[in-house]
Scaffold this active site. Structure first.
Site, PDB file in Angstrom:
ATOM      1  N   CYS A   7       0.842  -1.197   0.000  1.00 25.32           N
ATOM      2  CA  CYS A   7       0.000   0.000   0.000  1.00 25.32           C
ATOM      3  C   CYS A   7       0.878   1.248   0.000  1.00 25.32           C
ATOM      4  CB  CYS A   7      -0.920   0.024   1.221  1.00 25.32           C
ATOM      5  SG  CYS A   7      -2.336  -1.085   1.105  1.00 25.32           S
ATOM      6  N   HIS A 100      -0.567  -9.845  -5.009  1.00 26.37           N
ATOM      7  CA  HIS A 100       0.382  -9.440  -6.043  1.00 26.37           C
ATOM      8  C   HIS A 100       0.579 -10.578  -7.033  1.00 26.37           C
ATOM      9  CE1 HIS A 100       2.570 -10.984  -2.527  1.00 26.37           C
ATOM     10  NE2 HIS A 100       3.436 -11.522  -3.381  1.00 26.37           N
TER      11      HIS A 100
HETATM   12  P1  AMP Z   1       5.501 -13.421  -2.000  1.00 26.58           P
HETATM   13  O1  AMP Z   1       6.558 -14.293  -1.377  1.00 26.58           O
HETATM   14  O2  AMP Z   1       4.736 -14.075  -3.108  1.00 26.58           O
HETATM   15  O3  AMP Z   1       4.607 -12.787  -0.949  1.00 26.58           O
HETATM   16  O4  AMP Z   1       6.297 -12.252  -2.706  1.00 26.58           O
HETATM   17  C1  AMP Z   1       6.603 -11.045  -2.100  1.00 26.58           C
HETATM   18  C2  AMP Z   1       7.651 -10.399  -2.949  1.00 26.58           C
HETATM   19  O5  AMP Z   1       7.738  -9.033  -2.573  1.00 26.58           O
HETATM   20  C3  AMP Z   1       9.050 -10.986  -2.792  1.00 26.58           C
HETATM   21  O6  AMP Z   1       9.502 -11.476  -4.056  1.00 26.58           O
HETATM   22  C4  AMP Z   1       9.888  -9.804  -2.297  1.00 26.58           C
HETATM   23  O7  AMP Z   1      11.167  -9.804  -2.833  1.00 26.58           O
HETATM   24  C5  AMP Z   1       9.053  -8.626  -2.760  1.00 26.58           C
HETATM   25  N1  AMP Z   1       9.225  -7.395  -2.002  1.00 26.58           N
HETATM   26  C6  AMP Z   1       9.137  -7.233  -0.659  1.00 26.58           C
HETATM   27  N2  AMP Z   1       9.321  -5.952  -0.324  1.00 26.58           N
HETATM   28  C7  AMP Z   1       9.515  -5.278  -1.487  1.00 26.58           C
HETATM   29  C8  AMP Z   1       9.755  -3.911  -1.804  1.00 26.58           C
HETATM   30  N3  AMP Z   1       9.847  -2.955  -0.875  1.00 26.58           N
HETATM   31  N4  AMP Z   1       9.916  -3.583  -3.105  1.00 26.58           N
HETATM   32  C9  AMP Z   1       9.839  -4.523  -4.067  1.00 26.58           C
HETATM   33  N5  AMP Z   1       9.602  -5.821  -3.825  1.00 26.58           N
HETATM   34  C10 AMP Z   1       9.451  -6.206  -2.556  1.00 26.58           C
END
Ligand code: AMP
Length: 112
Positions: A7, A100
């Site tokens: 968010c 996502h």
């Molecule tokens: P999931 O494991 O499917 O919940 O994926 C979450 C993803 O968010 C992971 O691949 C993380 O590397 C990514 N992530 C977490 N924080 C950030 C951020 N601040 N900017 C970009 N990607 C992020």
């Protein structure tokens, strides 16, 4: 939602490398890419996961997938292909609880 990192990215409170955005969705580079091209597509509204979605979210879910298609094609992966992934819940390894779509491309991806 307060305290939700995605968010905060959608509202511009914390930085991200945004590759596409419109009134419904934001797409940005994953901070820990697992492929040469790794983008996350999120809805602007907070929805914790696919499990929380309902019939009322049908259009939004369509917007997410079309945005995933768009960022992959804009980056030139239409011919080679790309993978879209939605991790939902603990067993899937979902770590950020804001829906996502991962878009992965740029190498031959193994499965699973
Ligand atoms: P999931 O494991 O499917 O919940 O994926 C979450 C993803 O968010 C992971 O691949 C993380 O590397 C990514 N992530 C977490 N924080 C950030 C951020 N601040 N900017 C970009 N990607 C992020």
């Amino acid at each position: 939602m307060q305290g939700c990192i995605f968010c905060s990215i959608a509202s511009g409170l914390i930085p991200a490398t945004i590759v596409y955005q419109d009134e419904d969705v934001v797409a940005f580079r994953d901070i820990h890419p697992v492929a040469p091209f790794h983008v996350l597509v999120i809805p602007r509204v907070h929805l914790a996961s696919l499990a929380e979605s309902t019939e009322a979210d049908a259009a939004l879910l369509g917007r997410l997938m079309l945005a995933a298609r768009r960022v992959a094609h804009d980056a030139g992966f239409q011919a080679r292909g790309y993978r879209t992934i939605v991790n939902t819940g603990a067993d899937a390894g979902q770590s950020v609880h804001h829906l996502h779509v991962h878009v992965l491309a740029g190498k031959t991806l193994s499965w699973p």
